[in-house]
Scaffold this motif. Structure first.
Motif, PDB file in Angstrom:
ATOM      1  N   UNK A 102       0.853  -1.188   0.000  1.00 38.50           N
ATOM      2  CA  UNK A 102       0.000   0.000   0.000  1.00 38.50           C
ATOM      3  C   UNK A 102       0.883   1.231   0.000  1.00 38.50           C
ATOM      4  N   UNK A 103       0.872   1.955  -1.105  1.00 35.05           N
ATOM      5  CA  UNK A 103       1.676   3.167  -1.252  1.00 35.05           C
ATOM      6  C   UNK A 103       0.766   4.380  -1.246  1.00 35.05           C
ATOM      7  N   UNK A 104       0.745   5.106  -0.130  1.00 38.75           N
ATOM      8  CA  UNK A 104      -0.013   6.352  -0.056  1.00 38.75           C
ATOM      9  C   UNK A 104       0.919   7.514   0.278  1.00 38.75           C
ATOM     10  N   UNK A 105       2.203   7.341  -0.039  1.00 40.13           N
ATOM     11  CA  UNK A 105       3.212   8.346   0.261  1.00 40.13           C
ATOM     12  C   UNK A 105       3.777   9.000  -0.992  1.00 40.13           C
ATOM     13  N   UNK A 106       3.983   8.214  -2.056  1.00 40.91           N
ATOM     14  CA  UNK A 106       4.675   8.751  -3.223  1.00 40.91           C
ATOM     15  C   UNK A 106       3.898   9.895  -3.875  1.00 40.91           C
ATOM     16  N   UNK A 107       2.579   9.784  -3.966  1.00 34.13           N
ATOM     17  CA  UNK A 107       1.812  10.840  -4.632  1.00 34.13           C
ATOM     18  C   UNK A 107       1.848  12.154  -3.848  1.00 34.13           C
ATOM     19  N   UNK A 108       1.579  12.160  -2.522  1.00 29.75           N
ATOM     20  CA  UNK A 108       1.715  13.425  -1.786  1.00 29.75           C
ATOM     21  C   UNK A 108       3.116  14.017  -1.864  1.00 29.75           C
ATOM     22  N   UNK A 109       4.145  13.161  -1.859  1.00 22.20           N
ATOM     23  CA  UNK A 109       5.511  13.665  -1.984  1.00 22.20           C
ATOM     24  C   UNK A 109       5.740  14.316  -3.355  1.00 22.20           C
ATOM     25  N   UNK A 110       5.234  13.654  -4.399  1.00 19.40           N
ATOM     26  CA  UNK A 110       5.407  14.203  -5.744  1.00 19.40           C
ATOM     27  C   UNK A 110       4.700  15.546  -5.894  1.00 19.40           C
ATOM     28  N   UNK A 111       3.559  15.701  -5.251  1.00 23.21           N
ATOM     29  CA  UNK A 111       2.849  16.977  -5.311  1.00 23.21           C
ATOM     30  C   UNK A 111       3.586  18.061  -4.526  1.00 23.21           C
ATOM     31  N   UNK A 112       4.146  17.690  -3.396  1.00 17.99           N
ATOM     32  CA  UNK A 112       4.808  18.676  -2.538  1.00 17.99           C
ATOM     33  C   UNK A 112       6.173  19.062  -3.086  1.00 17.99           C
ATOM     34  N   UNK A 113       6.858  18.103  -3.719  1.00 21.47           N
ATOM     35  CA  UNK A 113       8.202  18.353  -4.245  1.00 21.47           C
ATOM     36  C   UNK A 113       8.246  17.947  -5.720  1.00 21.47           C
ATOM     37  N   UNK A 114       7.603  18.707  -6.591  1.00 22.76           N
ATOM     38  CA  UNK A 114       7.461  18.275  -7.989  1.00 22.76           C
ATOM     39  C   UNK A 114       8.783  18.216  -8.756  1.00 22.76           C
ATOM     40  N   UNK A 115       9.814  18.885  -8.304  1.00 22.86           N
ATOM     41  CA  UNK A 115      11.087  18.887  -9.025  1.00 22.86           C
ATOM     42  C   UNK A 115      12.049  17.814  -8.522  1.00 22.86           C
ATOM     43  N   UNK A 116      11.670  17.095  -7.507  1.00 21.38           N
ATOM     44  CA  UNK A 116      12.552  16.066  -6.956  1.00 21.38           C
ATOM     45  C   UNK A 116      12.324  14.754  -7.701  1.00 21.38           C
ATOM     46  N   UNK A 117      13.412  14.098  -8.081  1.00 19.82           N
ATOM     47  CA  UNK A 117      13.319  12.811  -8.769  1.00 19.82           C
ATOM     48  C   UNK A 117      12.889  11.745  -7.779  1.00 19.82           C
ATOM     49  N   UNK A 118      11.903  10.950  -8.190  1.00 20.17           N
ATOM     50  CA  UNK A 118      11.321   9.966  -7.281  1.00 20.17           C
ATOM     51  C   UNK A 118      11.331   8.569  -7.898  1.00 20.17           C
TER      52      UNK A 118
END
Length: 256
Positions: A102-118
């Motif tokens: 269950x991944x509910x972390x990657x999307x909020x992180x991508x929204x908060x830090x859109x320029x960071x490679x994930x």
């Protein structure tokens, strides 16, 4: 002609979803409440009192754990990530998100830090993550596109390539200590010198035991996470509490 857009991701799990993931436990608890109250009038005085006490205890546990889930998952800053600024004031940089079904972390992180490679790695394996709740959660929230499969002993990420690794409610699903030890060793391998592991977990402590009762034994005690980090060569930097029931640790790899 408009370009079709991808459907929005489901909202992060709240108390409604948690109950759905764990419905057999809730059904069992409600059955215990109903059965104890229904049986008590037909029993002698002492057994009747025990039946009522058991029913009330089950009701209190259901109410308390549900309220705790609501407080953490619906009302706290858990998914807004506001707590993260104190742990990573400069942001996560290149980062890896580890999930176990269950991944509910990657999307909020991508929204908060859109320029960071994930990068995202999912360790889900029915042989390792045996909880039925994980299977039900995974059906509701399938892995995001681009998620890579991994194993505790092998994360498909280059050595020394990550500024930050996130393990949010993921590591405790590895029920065997050797699997957790292998995962922490792999996390250290992937981190750059001076990189950070952000570990977010409920702890098996007094507060969570009061809230979740026997369910708190599914969590690991604080000393276990400190042991794993120390064994992997990670140094404890700081930690913070979220809604008083969740602990977010920041562990650092040596800069040498």
């Amino acid at each position: 002609m408009s370009t079709p857009t991808a459907p929005p991701p489901p909202r992060p799990s709240g108390v409604r979803e948690v109950v759905g993931y764990n419905w057999p436990l809730y059904a069992g608890g409600l059955s215990a409440v109903a059965g104890g109250l229904a049986l008590a009038p037909h029993l002698p005085r002492v057994p009747a009192a025990l039946a009522r006490t058991g029913a009330l205890a089950a009701a209190a546990l259901l109410t308390g754990s549900t309220a705790a889930c609501w407080w953490v998952y619906d009302r706290s800053e858990l998914y807004s990530l506001d707590w993260l600024t104190g742990l990573l004031p400069d942001g996560p940089g290149d980062h890896l998100v580890i999930s176990t079904g269950l991944d509910e972390t990657s999307h909020p992180l991508a929204l908060r830090y859109p320029r960071a490679a994930q990068s995202v790695v999912d360790l889900y394996d029915p042989a390792l993550t045996t909880e039925g709740s994980i299977r039900r959660a995974r059906r509701r929230v399938p892995p995001r596109p681009g998620t890579l499969p991994g194993r505790p002993s092998r994360l498909p990420v280059a050595s020394g390539s990550q500024d930050t690794v996130f393990a949010v409610f993921a590591a405790h699903e590895l029920r065997l200590a050797p699997d957790r030890e292998a995962l922490f060793a792999e996390i250290t391998r992937t981190l750059r010198p001076g990189g950070t592991l952000i570990l977010v977990e409920h702890l098996r402590d007094r507060v969570n035991t009061a809230a979740f009762g026997p369910g708190a034994w599914h969590f690991m005690p604080r000393r276990e996470w400190l042991r794993l980090a120390d064994g992997a060569g990670l140094r404890s930097v700081t930690e913070t509490r979220i809604a008083n029931l969740v602990t977010a640790f920041a562990f650092s790899r040596s800069a040498e």
